[in-house]
Design a protein around this motif. Sequence first.
Motif, PDB file in Angstrom:
ATOM      1  N   VAL A 305    -123.758 -83.376  21.492  1.00  0.00           N
ATOM      2  CA  VAL A 305    -124.341 -82.972  20.209  1.00  0.00           C
ATOM      3  C   VAL A 305    -125.666 -82.288  20.499  1.00  0.00           C
ATOM      4  O   VAL A 305    -126.457 -82.774  21.314  1.00  0.00           O
ATOM      5  CB  VAL A 305    -124.560 -84.169  19.257  1.00  0.00           C
ATOM      6  CG1 VAL A 305    -125.134 -83.697  17.925  1.00  0.00           C
ATOM      7  CG2 VAL A 305    -123.261 -84.928  19.032  1.00  0.00           C
ATOM      8  N   GLY A 307    -128.768 -80.601  18.169  1.00  0.00           N
ATOM      9  CA  GLY A 307    -129.377 -80.206  16.906  1.00  0.00           C
ATOM     10  C   GLY A 307    -130.677 -79.475  17.170  1.00  0.00           C
ATOM     11  O   GLY A 307    -131.528 -79.973  17.913  1.00  0.00           O
ATOM     12  N   VAL A 336    -126.497 -77.117  14.299  1.00  0.00           N
ATOM     13  CA  VAL A 336    -125.941 -78.382  14.789  1.00  0.00           C
ATOM     14  C   VAL A 336    -124.608 -78.058  15.451  1.00  0.00           C
ATOM     15  O   VAL A 336    -123.661 -77.632  14.784  1.00  0.00           O
ATOM     16  CB  VAL A 336    -125.743 -79.416  13.661  1.00  0.00           C
ATOM     17  CG1 VAL A 336    -125.079 -80.664  14.228  1.00  0.00           C
ATOM     18  CG2 VAL A 336    -127.062 -79.769  13.003  1.00  0.00           C
ATOM     19  N   HIS A 338    -121.553 -79.631  17.988  1.00  0.00           N
ATOM     20  CA  HIS A 338    -121.078 -80.935  18.448  1.00  0.00           C
ATOM     21  C   HIS A 338    -119.608 -80.851  18.833  1.00  0.00           C
ATOM     22  O   HIS A 338    -118.915 -79.864  18.523  1.00  0.00           O
ATOM     23  CB  HIS A 338    -121.284 -82.001  17.366  1.00  0.00           C
ATOM     24  CG  HIS A 338    -120.567 -81.717  16.083  1.00  0.00           C
ATOM     25  ND1 HIS A 338    -119.249 -82.077  15.869  1.00  0.00           N
ATOM     26  CD2 HIS A 338    -120.975 -81.090  14.943  1.00  0.00           C
ATOM     27  CE1 HIS A 338    -118.887 -81.693  14.649  1.00  0.00           C
ATOM     28  NE2 HIS A 338    -119.907 -81.090  14.073  1.00  0.00           N
ATOM     29  N   ASP A 340    -117.623 -83.598  18.027  1.00  0.00           N
ATOM     30  CA  ASP A 340    -116.948 -84.535  17.142  1.00  0.00           C
ATOM     31  C   ASP A 340    -115.945 -83.803  16.265  1.00  0.00           C
ATOM     32  O   ASP A 340    -115.866 -82.566  16.280  1.00  0.00           O
ATOM     33  CB  ASP A 340    -117.976 -85.283  16.282  1.00  0.00           C
ATOM     34  CG  ASP A 340    -118.853 -86.199  17.122  1.00  0.00           C
ATOM     35  OD1 ASP A 340    -118.476 -86.463  18.270  1.00  0.00           O
ATOM     36  OD2 ASP A 340    -119.909 -86.631  16.635  1.00  0.00           O
ATOM     37  N   ARG A 344    -117.892 -83.706  10.565  1.00  0.00           N
ATOM     38  CA  ARG A 344    -118.453 -85.052  10.582  1.00  0.00           C
ATOM     39  C   ARG A 344    -119.961 -85.043  10.368  1.00  0.00           C
ATOM     40  O   ARG A 344    -120.513 -85.953   9.750  1.00  0.00           O
ATOM     41  CB  ARG A 344    -118.113 -85.735  11.911  1.00  0.00           C
ATOM     42  CG  ARG A 344    -118.557 -87.206  11.919  1.00  0.00           C
ATOM     43  CD  ARG A 344    -118.263 -87.874  13.231  1.00  0.00           C
ATOM     44  NE  ARG A 344    -118.644 -89.292  13.170  1.00  0.00           N
ATOM     45  CZ  ARG A 344    -118.707 -90.098  14.215  1.00  0.00           C
ATOM     46  NH1 ARG A 344    -118.407 -89.614  15.422  1.00  0.00           N
ATOM     47  NH2 ARG A 344    -119.068 -91.354  14.081  1.00  0.00           N
ATOM     48  N   TRP A 345    -120.640 -84.019  10.872  1.00  0.00           N
ATOM     49  CA  TRP A 345    -122.098 -83.968  10.765  1.00  0.00           C
ATOM     50  C   TRP A 345    -122.576 -83.145   9.568  1.00  0.00           C
ATOM     51  O   TRP A 345    -123.766 -83.184   9.233  1.00  0.00           O
ATOM     52  CB  TRP A 345    -122.690 -83.359  12.040  1.00  0.00           C
ATOM     53  CG  TRP A 345    -122.580 -84.243  13.240  1.00  0.00           C
ATOM     54  CD1 TRP A 345    -121.468 -84.462  13.999  1.00  0.00           C
ATOM     55  CD2 TRP A 345    -123.613 -85.050  13.807  1.00  0.00           C
ATOM     56  NE1 TRP A 345    -121.739 -85.344  15.011  1.00  0.00           N
ATOM     57  CE2 TRP A 345    -123.058 -85.717  14.925  1.00  0.00           C
ATOM     58  CE3 TRP A 345    -124.956 -85.260  13.496  1.00  0.00           C
ATOM     59  CZ2 TRP A 345    -123.799 -86.585  15.716  1.00  0.00           C
ATOM     60  CZ3 TRP A 345    -125.694 -86.111  14.290  1.00  0.00           C
ATOM     61  CH2 TRP A 345    -125.123 -86.784  15.373  1.00  0.00           C
ATOM     62  N   ASP A 346    -121.691 -82.414   8.933  1.00  0.00           N
ATOM     63  CA  ASP A 346    -122.120 -81.424   7.940  1.00  0.00           C
ATOM     64  C   ASP A 346    -122.835 -82.051   6.748  1.00  0.00           C
ATOM     65  O   ASP A 346    -123.867 -81.547   6.289  1.00  0.00           O
ATOM     66  CB  ASP A 346    -120.917 -80.609   7.450  1.00  0.00           C
ATOM     67  CG  ASP A 346    -120.316 -79.775   8.567  1.00  0.00           C
ATOM     68  OD1 ASP A 346    -120.949 -79.695   9.635  1.00  0.00           O
ATOM     69  OD2 ASP A 346    -119.211 -79.227   8.381  1.00  0.00           O
ATOM     70  N   ILE A 395    -127.163 -92.277   8.760  1.00  0.00           N
ATOM     71  CA  ILE A 395    -126.909 -91.533   9.988  1.00  0.00           C
ATOM     72  C   ILE A 395    -126.656 -92.459  11.169  1.00  0.00           C
ATOM     73  O   ILE A 395    -126.311 -91.996  12.264  1.00  0.00           O
ATOM     74  CB  ILE A 395    -128.098 -90.599  10.289  1.00  0.00           C
ATOM     75  CG1 ILE A 395    -127.703 -89.533  11.318  1.00  0.00           C
ATOM     76  CG2 ILE A 395    -129.310 -91.373  10.756  1.00  0.00           C
ATOM     77  CD1 ILE A 395    -128.784 -88.516  11.594  1.00  0.00           C
ATOM     78  N   LEU A 398    -123.634 -92.203  13.511  1.00  0.00           N
ATOM     79  CA  LEU A 398    -123.571 -91.000  14.324  1.00  0.00           C
ATOM     80  C   LEU A 398    -124.455 -91.076  15.569  1.00  0.00           C
ATOM     81  O   LEU A 398    -124.213 -90.344  16.538  1.00  0.00           O
ATOM     82  CB  LEU A 398    -123.990 -89.778  13.497  1.00  0.00           C
ATOM     83  CG  LEU A 398    -123.066 -89.388  12.341  1.00  0.00           C
ATOM     84  CD1 LEU A 398    -123.672 -88.217  11.574  1.00  0.00           C
ATOM     85  CD2 LEU A 398    -121.694 -89.017  12.858  1.00  0.00           C
TER      86      LEU A 398
END
Length: 827
Positions: A305, A307, A336, A338, A340, A344-346, A395, A398
């Motif tokens: 990941v 960011g 961002v 990743h 994954d 998943r992070w959006d 968070i 994650l």
Amino acid sequence: MDRGMERDAPPGRGAGFGPATDLAGAGRVPLAVVVVDREGLVSHWSTGARRLFGVAREAAVGRSALDLLPVSGVLPDEEDEPSYGAFAAYDGLGPGLESSLDGRLSYPAAGRARLTAPDRDRDRVDVLWWAYPLVGPGRERLLVLAADAAGLRAGETDAVAVERIAPGFALHTDFPGAEELARRLPEILPSMSVEESARIVAQVLELGYPVLEFSQNDRVPVTPDWGVARRVERKARRERAARAAAEGLPVPEDVADEGEDLEYAAVRERLEFLNEVSGRIGTSLDLSRTIIEVSEAVVPRFTDVAGTYLREQVVAGEGFPEGVPDTTTMWHRVAVEHTDEPGRWDDVVPVGEAMPFPAHTPFFQCMTTGEPVLVPRISEQMGHAIASQFEKRDIRPLITGRSMLVVPLKARNVVLGFMILLRHPERAEFNDMDRVTGAELAARAGLVLDNARMYTHQESVAETLQDSMLPHIPPRMAGCDIATRYLPGTLLGRVGGDWFDSVKLPGARTALVVGDVMGHGLNSAAMMGQLRTAVQTMAALDLPPAQLLRNLDDLAQRLGDTYLATCLYAVYDPIASELHLANAGHIPPVLVRAEDGRSELLDLPTGAPIGVGGVPFEAVRVRVAPGDRLVMCTDGLVEVRGEDIGVGLAALCESAAHPAASMDDACDTIIRALAVTFAEAGRGGRKDDVALLMARLSGIEPDDVAEWRLALDPAEVGRARAAVREQLHDWGLAKLADSAELLVGELVTNAVRHSHSRPVELRLVRGDTLLCEVDDDEHDLPTLLSTGPGDEFGRGLRVVSTLAREWGASRRGAGKTVWFELTLPRR
């Protein structure tokens, strides 16, 4: 070299691998320094090289390095091999020097060779050499260091002073001569400062390989990869292991432990990774694209990941951010990346969000110290502390349990942003070597981002400057529709000297202008701004086209003789259906006839460019019909270096005649057609600025114009009011009658009072607005005054200013014109 230090140090550790450097104070060895350029020719040949190879500098410089250096030396037989101390492990290392000279190696190499030297005391000279590839914009390709191996044998010293001292190869150890090495390094290349040397030595000691790189201003050796395999050392290990096994003895610890080989492999892998990342980022000066490149370069090879956060000023394209960040500094999440599952992070950490970071977080520590922060595993407690910054978003799932590395994105010692790197729990934690790798990666990324930021900022400033200098022309003027385009030169920046303009003139006329200051850049743009302002001012005086260019040329002479400009000035009279044009060295305009769609270049007296001085200008009148189109442009649209301008003018005429749904479409059609014409001719893209102005000359019908001549008699004011009321009723504009009658009465009263001998002229024009003009022979323009309760005069223009949509006054040849406009009622 100090033999005691050599014996006490473990193999491969505790001593620098490289030419003897007198670090222990025992002795010095002369060193040959040779620089090879990209053509394979010697560009530098030191005194040490003359001593070692027996060739004078004058005979060496400019010759092929393959003819001078021991590229095909023969290694000594192992059985009569002399004792070389710590250097013995490097006998015959790596590919031959010939591979380095030919440019087939992109990493340092080292080795040993024998060369025949009949002029020396002994028949053959045993030479140790080191080759450092040089990369970058300079001519140099390779730095070769060489030394007589005899001087490194046990107990031997050499009284000859050392001319150059080579950097050593260290392997994660305390190097006792670091300060001396830093002091001696600038002697290899004089452009290297002591501060740079200290930084390089620190990296040598920490990473175990010589990292020499380009600074912003100085060129120094670069070794992006270390690929020399220690074959002799591994061979000796295997032989000792075989003997131990044959004798039934335990395997020696140094044979069983291949950690050093793994260490070399790890270092090489990271160097290859950094080299690959450097090649993948910075392919564009676009800030957004650069951010994406940096993120994609590290995922998934280095992290799972990534960011990226940037300071607010960087994202906004403003100037360089100043000062150390604090808890109020806003950081924008710009990317961002990743591995994954998608999405998943959006929702939890969306791109574009801006937020500050509290002082207790590792992010704040990174941004304020400018150093990487390593968290081997994010504990539940730290995960909770980080998650507290995200309102209504959890968070923790994650990040908890993952290894985290926060690296700063710096430029010129200022933190522009930082990257948060996370690895999955099942992946190996970030370690100290990862921290060093991440710091190096972030340093390179920071420089690339800063370059993109500066380019974006400069482009924004240039675009703002250009937009401020170019007028915002209304699409509709009296009796004509107008469309414009400005295109900056693709290679010469966004600021140039091309301009266009339109000016409202008395009598419902419109002045149309296109000009081009020769040259590019801020100076040309500044000159353009002065000339454009001057044209607007002189056009408001209603000067004839030829006289206006004459005055403009005089002004350019007073401003200086540094710049020249071309200018095309046209006045369109929609009532008389006529163009009045004058040209100062500009390309001719194109007139497209509405009747048959035919286009033609108007034949105008060319005239000399503005700024030449002393050249007369001539004007011509051209009859036009409603629907005709006038196309005026600068030479950047039709002229390409190496091509006859006639080709571009012909393409302009042809493309201007194409029917289009709108004026904007017609402009786009012309630009596309000219681009295709030159592309097909193999002339490449446009390099110059382009200003394009197109006017559709709609005209004003005679039935939409009413005129009266009024005697210099106060009684004529009443007749003027009555005539205006009657005309507006005939035109179906009775709603405007009261306002128009009042304003006309004020203007006619002033004209009758101040005129000298010539009758007053009153004109009404029905178009997109109702235009009223009053002409008289008084040259002084009326002024809007402040009036008090007892003042008898001065209220008329204040009434006009209050009720009219727009009003103004301008001088004419024999007097002045005062006018106002009223908005037509909706039908």
